[in-house]
Write an enzyme that holds these catalytic residues in place. Structure first.
Site, PDB file in Angstrom:
ATOM      1  N   MET A  27       0.848  -1.182   0.000  1.00  0.00           N
ATOM      2  CA  MET A  27       0.000   0.000   0.000  1.00  0.00           C
ATOM      3  C   MET A  27       0.887   1.237   0.000  1.00  0.00           C
ATOM      4  O   MET A  27       1.853   1.297   0.756  1.00  0.00           O
ATOM      5  CB  MET A  27      -0.906  -0.001   1.224  1.00  0.00           C
ATOM      6  CG  MET A  27      -1.887   1.148   1.271  1.00  0.00           C
ATOM      7  SD  MET A  27      -3.105   0.915   2.576  1.00  0.00           S
ATOM      8  CE  MET A  27      -2.066   0.819   4.025  1.00  0.00           C
TER       9      MET A  27
ATOM     10  N   ASN B  62       6.170   3.519   1.667  1.00  0.00           N
ATOM     11  CA  ASN B  62       5.563   2.210   1.497  1.00  0.00           C
ATOM     12  C   ASN B  62       5.216   1.637   2.863  1.00  0.00           C
ATOM     13  O   ASN B  62       5.812   2.009   3.880  1.00  0.00           O
ATOM     14  CB  ASN B  62       6.517   1.247   0.787  1.00  0.00           C
ATOM     15  CG  ASN B  62       6.825   1.690  -0.629  1.00  0.00           C
ATOM     16  OD1 ASN B  62       6.038   2.412  -1.239  1.00  0.00           O
ATOM     17  ND2 ASN B  62       7.952   1.266  -1.159  1.00  0.00           N
ATOM     18  N   THR B  63       4.266   0.719   2.881  1.00  0.00           N
ATOM     19  CA  THR B  63       3.908   0.048   4.123  1.00  0.00           C
ATOM     20  C   THR B  63       5.085  -0.793   4.601  1.00  0.00           C
ATOM     21  O   THR B  63       5.583  -1.650   3.875  1.00  0.00           O
ATOM     22  CB  THR B  63       2.680  -0.864   3.918  1.00  0.00           C
ATOM     23  OG1 THR B  63       1.589  -0.068   3.457  1.00  0.00           O
ATOM     24  CG2 THR B  63       2.290  -1.537   5.224  1.00  0.00           C
ATOM     25  N   LEU B  64       5.532  -0.539   5.820  1.00  0.00           N
ATOM     26  CA  LEU B  64       6.646  -1.295   6.380  1.00  0.00           C
ATOM     27  C   LEU B  64       6.164  -2.386   7.334  1.00  0.00           C
ATOM     28  O   LEU B  64       6.836  -3.392   7.517  1.00  0.00           O
ATOM     29  CB  LEU B  64       7.604  -0.359   7.110  1.00  0.00           C
ATOM     30  CG  LEU B  64       8.238   0.740   6.248  1.00  0.00           C
ATOM     31  CD1 LEU B  64       9.158   1.601   7.097  1.00  0.00           C
ATOM     32  CD2 LEU B  64       9.016   0.116   5.097  1.00  0.00           C
TER      33      LEU B  64
END
Length: 225
Positions: free
Chosen positions: A1, A11-13
């Site tokens: 996502m 960015n989604t970590l």
């Protein structure tokens, strides 16, 4: 996502709201998939009665563990693929969806922006010989394999099945595996659903009776109080 914060692309970590184990097994005339119906926020059971199985069409079911929001994105992508196949008068079959999602997951991983999901693709593959059950497993990194039985999360250590099964026996084994997962996984829930697709049965997902379990075994744990 993806998202933007302070002008920087991010960015989604780490996934936020997640689902835990999914368990699936092939039986003589189909595939059965079982998962609980809770989505957790960290260690808290934040959302109850949430399905983690998606009926793509009469021949395919996709189940997931991992980030719930990312799976919504994947679900939208799958729906577009179904529409593309419908334009040419075809139904998306399980092996084609499996190949597509494998490529998609690997591509996203190579861009350092993976979907935080592990996917189980279950279905019935129609062919000239009458068809066969299909069960595929795809990891977050795009590693994929087909199997007669598979599971995600802690349940992957609890399911071992080598003999041929009928549907009743398959559902019994899955229910026992889910019960064991509840004992070992603090994120698992006792309310669950089962998805079934087979030679003579269209894909369907049904809620099952909750598992009560036998918590007397807790007394054998040296840390139990």
């Amino acid at each position: 996502m993806d998202g933007k914060y302070g002008g920087y692309h991010t960015n989604t970590l780490n996934p936020t709201c997640t689902g835990t184990s999914v368990i699936a097994v092939v039986y003589d005339e189909g595939v059965a998939v079982m998962s609980d119906t809770v989505v957790s926020y960290g260690k808290s059971a934040r959302y109850k009665n949430v399905t983690r199985q998606y009926k793509v069409n009469d021949r395919v079911i996709v189940a997931f563990s991992g980030d719930h929001a990312d799976f919504h994105t994947l679900q939208n992508i799958i729906e577009r693929q179904v529409s593309k196949w419908a334009v040419v008068g075809q139904k998306l079959n399980p092996s084609a969806l499996y190949a597509f999602l494998t490529s998609l997951m690997y591509q996203s991983r190579c861009k350092m922006n993976p979907f935080w999901n592990t996917l189980i693709i279950a279905g019935w593959e129609d062919n000239e010989d009458g068809g066969k059950p299909f069960l595929g497993h795809i990891t977050q990194k795009g590693v994929a394999f087909e199997a007669k039985h598979t599971a995600t999360g802690i349940a992957s250590h609890l399911l071992t099945q080598k003999t041929a099964l009928n549907r009743a026996k398959a559902e019994s084994i899955l229910r026992r595996a889910v019960e064991l997962a509840i004992y070992h996984d603090c994120l698992a829930d006792n309310e669950f659903e089962i998805g079934v697709v087979g030679k003579t049965e269209k894909a369907s997902v049904h809620t099952q009776k909750p598992i009560i379990g036998d918590w007397s075994i807790a007394e054998t744990n040296c840390q139990y109080e």
